[in-house]
Design an enzyme around this catalytic site. Structure first.
Site, PDB file in Angstrom:
ATOM      1  N   ASP A 173      -7.777  44.418 -20.699  1.00 26.07           N
ATOM      2  CA  ASP A 173      -6.749  44.885 -19.760  1.00 26.07           C
ATOM      3  C   ASP A 173      -6.987  46.336 -19.323  1.00 26.07           C
ATOM      4  O   ASP A 173      -7.524  47.142 -20.091  1.00 26.07           O
ATOM      5  CB  ASP A 173      -5.373  44.771 -20.434  1.00 26.07           C
ATOM      6  CG  ASP A 173      -4.240  44.845 -19.422  1.00 26.07           C
ATOM      7  OD1 ASP A 173      -4.493  44.699 -18.209  1.00 26.07           O
ATOM      8  OD2 ASP A 173      -3.096  45.072 -19.852  1.00 26.07           O
ATOM      9  N   ASN A 183      -3.666  34.073 -13.506  1.00 27.38           N
ATOM     10  CA  ASN A 183      -4.367  35.048 -12.646  1.00 27.38           C
ATOM     11  C   ASN A 183      -4.620  34.537 -11.223  1.00 27.38           C
ATOM     12  O   ASN A 183      -4.970  35.315 -10.328  1.00 27.38           O
ATOM     13  CB  ASN A 183      -5.692  35.510 -13.269  1.00 27.38           C
ATOM     14  CG  ASN A 183      -5.508  36.476 -14.426  1.00 27.38           C
ATOM     15  OD1 ASN A 183      -6.332  36.529 -15.324  1.00 27.38           O
ATOM     16  ND2 ASN A 183      -4.420  37.247 -14.418  1.00 27.38           N
TER      17      ASN A 183
HETATM   18  C1  FPP Z   1      -7.048  42.515 -16.604  1.00 21.06           C
HETATM   19  O1  FPP Z   1      -6.960  43.834 -16.071  1.00 21.06           O
HETATM   20  C2  FPP Z   1      -8.353  41.945 -16.290  1.00 21.06           C
HETATM   21  C3  FPP Z   1      -8.567  40.746 -15.650  1.00 21.06           C
HETATM   22  C4  FPP Z   1      -7.464  39.875 -15.214  1.00 21.06           C
HETATM   23  C5  FPP Z   1      -9.922  40.293 -15.296  1.00 21.06           C
HETATM   24  C6  FPP Z   1     -10.989  40.531 -16.313  1.00 21.06           C
HETATM   25  C7  FPP Z   1     -12.281  40.222 -15.693  1.00 21.06           C
HETATM   26  C8  FPP Z   1     -13.435  40.887 -15.919  1.00 21.06           C
HETATM   27  C9  FPP Z   1     -13.577  41.970 -16.912  1.00 21.06           C
HETATM   28  C10 FPP Z   1     -14.674  40.588 -15.117  1.00 21.06           C
HETATM   29  C11 FPP Z   1     -15.412  39.338 -15.368  1.00 21.06           C
HETATM   30  C12 FPP Z   1     -15.644  38.984 -16.769  1.00 21.06           C
HETATM   31  C13 FPP Z   1     -16.832  38.638 -17.328  1.00 21.06           C
HETATM   32  C14 FPP Z   1     -16.784  37.994 -18.649  1.00 21.06           C
HETATM   33  C15 FPP Z   1     -18.144  38.881 -16.700  1.00 21.06           C
HETATM   34  P1  FPP Z   1      -5.886  44.150 -14.934  1.00 21.06           P
HETATM   35  O2  FPP Z   1      -6.512  43.876 -13.608  1.00 21.06           O
HETATM   36  O3  FPP Z   1      -4.635  43.377 -15.177  1.00 21.06           O
HETATM   37  O4  FPP Z   1      -5.679  45.688 -15.126  1.00 21.06           O
HETATM   38  P2  FPP Z   1      -4.356  46.519 -14.737  1.00 21.06           P
HETATM   39  O5  FPP Z   1      -3.295  46.104 -15.716  1.00 21.06           O
HETATM   40  O6  FPP Z   1      -4.793  47.933 -14.920  1.00 21.06           O
HETATM   41  O7  FPP Z   1      -4.014  46.177 -13.326  1.00 21.06           O
END
Ligand code: FPP
Length: 240
Positions: A25, A73
């Site tokens: 996150d 998501n």
């Molecule tokens: C949460 O951060 C993250 C996600 C929903 C996506 C995670 C995806 C990746 C790291 C990329 C692809 C993965 C691999 C395994 C290659 P957020 O967007 O909710 O962060 P925020 O709370 O700061 O908005």
């Protein structure tokens, strides 16, 4: 990694978590702070994931399970979803190229039906090609939900003719089958919730929350999380 370093982190051969789960996150905020699009944050998050997989392998952590895309998501803006899909494709392409060298087994947890045929084919190829590797296992949760996993397990159990039900039997119907439950859950990014992740498997997992955003969660942060884990007194419901 020297034996001393391993011992220092692990507190002896049994002090190292066998299985670490991570809610990756904080990517969006990491990008916002830099005036960049959210997808740039996910790209930095994907780099952080690669680094984490290598570090866990180096430490001797047998399983690393990451939450890359939840069943919820899909609600995000289309371009963000497409950006994450593109990053996954990029990662899987690189993994297929380099996996012989790294020897990390890749498993995907989640229902891949809504993904593009290309992504599904790449996921299948990665799982197939790495199935016999012995350098640790990385589980990538895609279109994954903890409640969804339990409902699917119940359906699979019913489809198998309702064999005598124990926790162990039911656990075998989860995406990971009979792999050990996570010893340690790491949630960077400041939030303190489970967000529908591994609801069955986290029953006795130690939780570690950090304000550091996932793209900045480097080897030193892993060391801190593992050191905190070593301080915990795991009783599994017993007294001590
Ligand atoms: C949460 O951060 C993250 C996600 C929903 C996506 C995670 C995806 C990746 C790291 C990329 C692809 C993965 C691999 C395994 C290659 P957020 O967007 O909710 O962060 P925020 O709370 O700061 O908005």
């Amino acid at each position: 990694m020297s034996a001393d370093k391993r011992a220092e982190l692990a507190g002896g051969p049994t002090g190292l978590p066998r299985h670490i789960a991570v809610i990756m996150d904080g990517n969006g905020r990491w990008a916002k702070m830099r005036g960049m699009p959210r997808t740039a944050g996910h790209s930095a998050g994907a780099d952080s994931f690669r680094r984490a997989a290598r570090y866990c392998q180096k430490l001797g952590v047998e399983y690393l399970t990451v939450y890359a895309f939840s069943t919820e998501n899909w609600k995000r803006p289309r371009e963000e979803v497409e950006g994450i899909m593109a990053l996954l494709e990029k990662y899987l392409r690189q993994a297929l190229r380099d996996m012989d060298k790294e020897q990390i087994r890749i498993c995907i947890f989640g229902d891949l039906t809504p993904f593009s045929p290309k992504l599904r084919q790449m996921c299948a190829a990665c799982m197939e090609k790495s199935a016999g590797y012995t350098g640790g296992q990385v589980n990538i949760c895609l279109n994954y939900g903890g409640r969804d996993e339990i409902v699917r397990a119940a359906k699979r159990w019913a489809a198998a003719g309702c064999p005598e039900l124990t926790e162990d039997v039911f656990g075998g119907y989860m995406w990971g089958g009979h792999i050990p439950d996570p010893d340690l859950l790491i949630r960077p990014g400041g939030e303190k919730r489970i967000s529908n992740f591994l609801l069955w498997e986290l029953a006795y997992t130690e939780m570690y929350f950090s304000d550091v955003l996932w793209p900045d969660f480097d080897e030193k942060e892993f060391d801190k999380a593992i050191a905190a884990f070593r301080e915990r007194n795991r009783r599994f419901g017993d007294v001590q």
